[in-house]
Design an enzyme around this catalytic site. Sequence first.
Site, PDB file in Angstrom:
ATOM      1  N   LYS A 144       0.736  -1.005   0.012  1.00  0.00           N
ATOM      2  CA  LYS A 144      -0.059   0.092  -0.022  1.00  0.00           C
ATOM      3  C   LYS A 144       0.949   1.192  -0.075  1.00  0.00           C
ATOM      4  O   LYS A 144       1.918   1.198   0.580  1.00  0.00           O
ATOM      5  CB  LYS A 144      -0.717  -0.078   1.093  1.00  0.00           C
ATOM      6  CG  LYS A 144      -1.911   1.133   1.322  1.00  0.00           C
ATOM      7  CD  LYS A 144      -2.746   0.870   2.741  1.00  0.00           C
ATOM      8  CE  LYS A 144      -3.994   1.928   2.581  1.00  0.00           C
ATOM      9  NZ  LYS A 144      -4.786   1.411   4.102  1.00  0.00           N
TER      10      LYS A 144
ATOM     11  N   SER B 245      -9.426   1.285   3.009  1.00  0.00           N
ATOM     12  CA  SER B 245      -8.742   2.025   2.183  1.00  0.00           C
ATOM     13  C   SER B 245      -7.625   1.355   1.370  1.00  0.00           C
ATOM     14  O   SER B 245      -6.904   1.983   0.680  1.00  0.00           O
ATOM     15  CB  SER B 245      -7.997   3.271   2.992  1.00  0.00           C
ATOM     16  OG  SER B 245      -7.082   2.635   3.727  1.00  0.00           O
TER      17      SER B 245
ATOM     18  N   SER C 284      -9.846  -1.020   6.885  1.00  0.00           N
ATOM     19  CA  SER C 284      -9.142  -0.992   5.512  1.00  0.00           C
ATOM     20  C   SER C 284      -8.553  -2.088   5.102  1.00  0.00           C
ATOM     21  O   SER C 284      -7.984  -1.861   3.817  1.00  0.00           O
ATOM     22  CB  SER C 284      -8.116   0.187   5.872  1.00  0.00           C
ATOM     23  OG  SER C 284      -8.761   1.262   6.111  1.00  0.00           O
TER      24      SER C 284
END
Length: 443
Positions: A81, A156, A180
Site C-alpha cells: 500500500k 482504504s 481498511s
Amino acid sequence: MSDAWLWDSASDLGRGIDAGRIDPVALTDVYLEAAAEHADRDRIYARLTPGRARAEARAARTRARAGQRRGLLDGVPVSWKDLFDTAGVATEAGSALLAGRVPAHDAAALRQATSAGLVCLGKTHMSELAFSGLGLNPVTGTPPNRNDPAAVPGGSSSGAAASVAFGVAAAAVGSDTGGSVRIPAAWNDLVGLKTGLGRIDATGSVALCEKFDTIGPLCRTVEDAAHMLAALEGGHAADLRGATLSGVRLMVLETVAMEDLRDAPAAGFERAVQALQTAGATVTRRAIPEIAEAVAMSGILFTSEAYAIWRDVIEAAPEKMFPRILERFRSGGAFSAADYVTAWRRLEQIRAIYRARTAGFDAVIIPTAPNMPPEVARLTSDADYFVAENLMTLRNTRIGNLMGGASLTLPTGLPSTGILFLGGAGEEERLLRLGAAAEAALR
C-alpha cells in the site's frame, strides 16, 4: 515461466521455490509483466518497482540454490500500500498533498519483510490518506472491484486487494484503522488479517490515527496470512496443522453488527454460520448493548485524532483534496479535548465489559460488511450517499478496532461478502488456526 503462477497461493509459490520447481527471478518477471500489461495497471499500482523487485528476486534465487531460504515466502512477490515508506521511491498515501514525497528509508515493516525475503513489486493505490472504507479516490485513482466493474473495491487498502484479486501480486500488505484491510478483502473475496495495535511495527508508515493504525496482509488463503504475518514481524508462522471447529464456541454479536443488513451480506453470513455449525462449532447469539455506545463515539475518537495529525498539511492546500474526504477530516475539529479524553475513558470501560462478556467464546463473529460495494458513479455524484455508505461500510469492522483486538475476514462463498472473526489483543495465531478450520468448512 507460467501464467498459472499468478493464481497460486503465496504459500504454494513458496513451496515451489523450495522444491526447485520455481525460480524466484522468473516468478517475479511473470508478475511484473502481468502488472505492467494489465488493463487496470494504473488503477491498481501507483508505481511499480521493477529494479528493486528483480534485485530482491536474484538474492532469493541465490539463497534458494544454497539451501539458505529465510522462510516459506522467501522469493514471493507482493505489493505494498502506498503509505509504507520506500527508500528513493515516492510514497504519497493517495493524496496530492504528498505529491513528490520521496522517503530516504524503508518503513520498518518493509525492512523486516525484505529481510524475510519477500519481493517488493510496487506501491498500490489507496483511499486518500487512508480515510475512507469505500476505496473511491478521484484524486489519484480508484482501483477495480473483482466482482462488479461499476463498483468500488473497498478501502482504504483498495489497490492492495485489487492487486491480489486480479493476479498482479501473490499477496499484499495494507493497513487497517477502521476496516481498511478487511473491507477490501471481503469485497474482493480474499482473506484479510487485522493485527492488534503494535503487533507489527508501524514506524515509517503514513499515519492516520496512531491509536488505531495497524498493519495486515490481504491474501488468497489463511495459510498465506499466517506466513505473511511471520514475515512482517520477523517471527514464526502459526502452526495450522490439525485445526478443527470441533468444540469451538462462537458468539454472534447482535448489537449493531446484525442490524439493517443488506440481503446479500445477510445471506452470505448465515450460509457461513451454517457451515461452521455443520463442521462442529457451537454458535450462540448475544447482545452487548454497550457496543452501540462505543460505535457512536467513533466520530470523536477517529476524526479528532486524524484532524489533529493532518490539520496543518490539509489547511495549507485544502483545494487539493477530494471534498468528501476533506469534510470528514475537518469534522474532527468540532470536538474539544475534553470530549476526546472523556470518550477514551469510556471506551476503555466498554472494552473491559466486552472482554468479560466474550471471555467464554473462541471468537465473536459478524458480517464483515453490512452492505455490498456501491457504484462509483453514484458515490461520485451524491455527497450524502457517499457519507452514508462510507459510515455503513465501516460500521462492523470498526467494532474490532474499537475493542482493541485482532480480527480475520474470510469469504463466505457468496461474492463480495465476508464473515469476520473477532479475537482479543495478541490472539492472531489463535484466530488463524480458527480461520484455517473455518476456511475448510466454508469451501
